[in-house]
Design an enzyme around this catalytic site. Sequence first.
Site, mmCIF file in Angstrom:
data_model
loop_
_atom_site.group_PDB
_atom_site.id
_atom_site.type_symbol
_atom_site.label_atom_id
_atom_site.label_comp_id
_atom_site.label_asym_id
_atom_site.label_seq_id
_atom_site.Cartn_x
_atom_site.Cartn_y
_atom_site.Cartn_z
ATOM 1 N N LYS A 116 0.814 -14.065 100.245
ATOM 2 C CA LYS A 116 0.494 -14.468 98.871
ATOM 3 C C LYS A 116 1.666 -15.315 98.407
ATOM 4 O O LYS A 116 2.794 -14.811 98.320
ATOM 5 C CB LYS A 116 0.337 -13.246 97.967
ATOM 6 C CG LYS A 116 -0.913 -12.433 98.283
ATOM 7 C CD LYS A 116 -1.070 -11.243 97.380
ATOM 8 C CE LYS A 116 -2.369 -10.497 97.717
ATOM 9 N NZ LYS A 116 -2.409 -9.142 97.152
ATOM 10 N N ASP B 210 0.777 -6.508 103.300
ATOM 11 C CA ASP B 210 0.684 -7.297 102.072
ATOM 12 C C ASP B 210 1.895 -6.920 101.203
ATOM 13 O O ASP B 210 2.944 -7.570 101.244
ATOM 14 C CB ASP B 210 -0.664 -6.984 101.391
ATOM 15 C CG ASP B 210 -0.831 -7.596 100.007
ATOM 16 O OD1 ASP B 210 0.091 -8.271 99.533
ATOM 17 O OD2 ASP B 210 -1.880 -7.378 99.370
ATOM 18 N N LYS C 209 -13.895 -8.264 102.606
ATOM 19 C CA LYS C 209 -12.879 -7.206 102.513
ATOM 20 C C LYS C 209 -13.366 -6.183 101.512
ATOM 21 O O LYS C 209 -13.855 -6.541 100.436
ATOM 22 C CB LYS C 209 -11.569 -7.829 102.065
ATOM 23 C CG LYS C 209 -10.539 -6.876 101.499
ATOM 24 C CD LYS C 209 -9.164 -7.533 101.584
ATOM 25 C CE LYS C 209 -8.488 -7.646 100.251
ATOM 26 N NZ LYS C 209 -7.194 -8.345 100.364
ATOM 27 N N LYS D 55 -12.145 -2.710 99.379
ATOM 28 C CA LYS D 55 -11.032 -1.837 99.036
ATOM 29 C C LYS D 55 -11.420 -0.414 99.416
ATOM 30 O O LYS D 55 -12.598 -0.018 99.275
ATOM 31 C CB LYS D 55 -10.748 -1.909 97.537
ATOM 32 C CG LYS D 55 -10.275 -3.290 97.066
ATOM 33 C CD LYS D 55 -8.836 -3.565 97.455
ATOM 34 C CE LYS D 55 -8.344 -4.859 96.816
ATOM 35 N NZ LYS D 55 -6.940 -5.141 97.195
ATOM 36 N N SER E 163 -13.083 -10.327 98.315
ATOM 37 C CA SER E 163 -12.472 -9.009 98.220
ATOM 38 C C SER E 163 -13.312 -8.190 97.242
ATOM 39 O O SER E 163 -13.375 -8.522 96.059
ATOM 40 C CB SER E 163 -11.035 -9.155 97.717
ATOM 41 O OG SER E 163 -10.438 -7.887 97.559
ATOM 42 N N GLU F 200 -5.550 -3.430 105.895
ATOM 43 C CA GLU F 200 -4.456 -4.007 105.124
ATOM 44 C C GLU F 200 -3.699 -2.910 104.375
ATOM 45 O O GLU F 200 -4.302 -2.086 103.692
ATOM 46 C CB GLU F 200 -5.048 -5.028 104.136
ATOM 47 C CG GLU F 200 -4.019 -5.824 103.375
ATOM 48 C CD GLU F 200 -4.671 -6.860 102.447
ATOM 49 O OE1 GLU F 200 -5.877 -7.126 102.597
ATOM 50 O OE2 GLU F 200 -3.971 -7.374 101.564
ATOM 51 N N GLY G 107 -5.049 -13.353 97.639
ATOM 52 C CA GLY G 107 -5.295 -13.786 96.266
ATOM 53 C C GLY G 107 -4.858 -12.732 95.279
ATOM 54 O O GLY G 107 -4.692 -11.559 95.624
ATOM 55 N N ASP H 44 -8.805 -2.772 102.727
ATOM 56 C CA ASP H 44 -7.481 -2.844 102.099
ATOM 57 C C ASP H 44 -7.256 -1.547 101.329
ATOM 58 O O ASP H 44 -8.038 -1.204 100.436
ATOM 59 C CB ASP H 44 -7.419 -4.048 101.136
ATOM 60 C CG ASP H 44 -6.026 -4.250 100.530
ATOM 61 O OD1 ASP H 44 -5.098 -3.488 100.876
ATOM 62 O OD2 ASP H 44 -5.880 -5.180 99.708
HETATM 63 MG MG LIG Z 1 -3.870 -6.405 99.604
#
Ligand SMILES: [Mg+2]
Length: 378
Positions: A272, A248, A171, A173, A145, A223, A300, A198
């Site tokens: 998660k 999420d 991934k 952000k 991530s 996400e 995570g 995400d």
């Molecule tokens: Mg997330």
Amino acid sequence: MKPLHPLEQEPLPPIDRMDFITVRLPFVHAFGTSVQTWTNKEALLLRVASGSEVAWGECVADPDPYYAYETTQTARHIIKDFLLPVVEQSRTLGDLLVAFRHVRGHGMAKATVENALIVLMAQRHGVALHTLLGYPARKIMSGISIGLRETPDELLDAVHAAVQKRYHRVKMKIKKGKDVEWVARVRDRFADVRLMVDANGGYTLDDTDHLKKLDAFDLMMIEQPLSYSDIVQHATLQKQMRTPLCLDESILTVDDARAAIDLGACRILNIKQGRVGGLLESIRMAALAAERGIEVWSGGMDETGIGRALNIHLQTAPSFTLPGDTSETSNYFHEDIADPPVVLDENGFIAIPTGPGLGITLDPHRLERYTIAREHIR
Ligand SMILES: [Mg+2]
């Protein structure tokens, strides 16, 4: 009534002593999301001693309420004043989980206690956690991530490093102003990488036309594009997008997951274990998703080696079919409190730590170095 996991009939181990230890580890890179940037990992650890065995639980809450409403302080309060008194009155793990339901929400606090007790049970049986959960060892897929970066070139460098390492998915952000064009730059240079984004809830339905531009980049998923508390509007958005949505923050319980699936709010779930209240609720949620044709992966929370190892063991469950947020320890920390560090093999896979329980040991010197508070509970 939810079906019982065989583990729920197990008697709880006797507890001699419990302590909170709070650690703060500096991150290698500040971790930026659409809601907050964190420069270190502060984690509340629960140390549980039983005879010669010591087991650890890691609370995934941050010290602030910017990812979730729980914080390290609320978790301490809930664990100490409401959850631990119940531990002493419960005979089996199943009794305990039923009693925990009396406390509404606070899944991160509940997971800390449940996970520590299950790890302790595994240690006392002399088996690895995944074995106690009922799953054979298998190598785990890796995923990285990448937090928000200052410039697209910095992002491209980070993606390049991840591709070199053979991560199974990348991934990135995103937030308003750092989204479509940044994704286009990454996709342009890395045509084949399994890529997802995400947004951590940074958009609203007013941004639908803008978000639809992301359909051009063959993303594995988007996400949590909309609010952390929404399910219905995600269903509206999913109907208009080709790219699968993944939830999420919106999913705190199995009931939330069922609602999201029934409404068509997502095609993928990020589980998660801390956010949903622990290992057994995660396993139930993954089973529900598998039944309904929804793929899941393990998210995570930038955990220390304790939570990182727990997430690895959880991913031996066969319903975790997509690469999760499990990356190398060195991606986050110059040094961690636990050994061995998580590393990728030459094909990007992660081996399950071997040995009873989590299969890790805590280094007492590093634990001491990064401890900022300790409290003897009972
Ligand atoms: Mg997330």
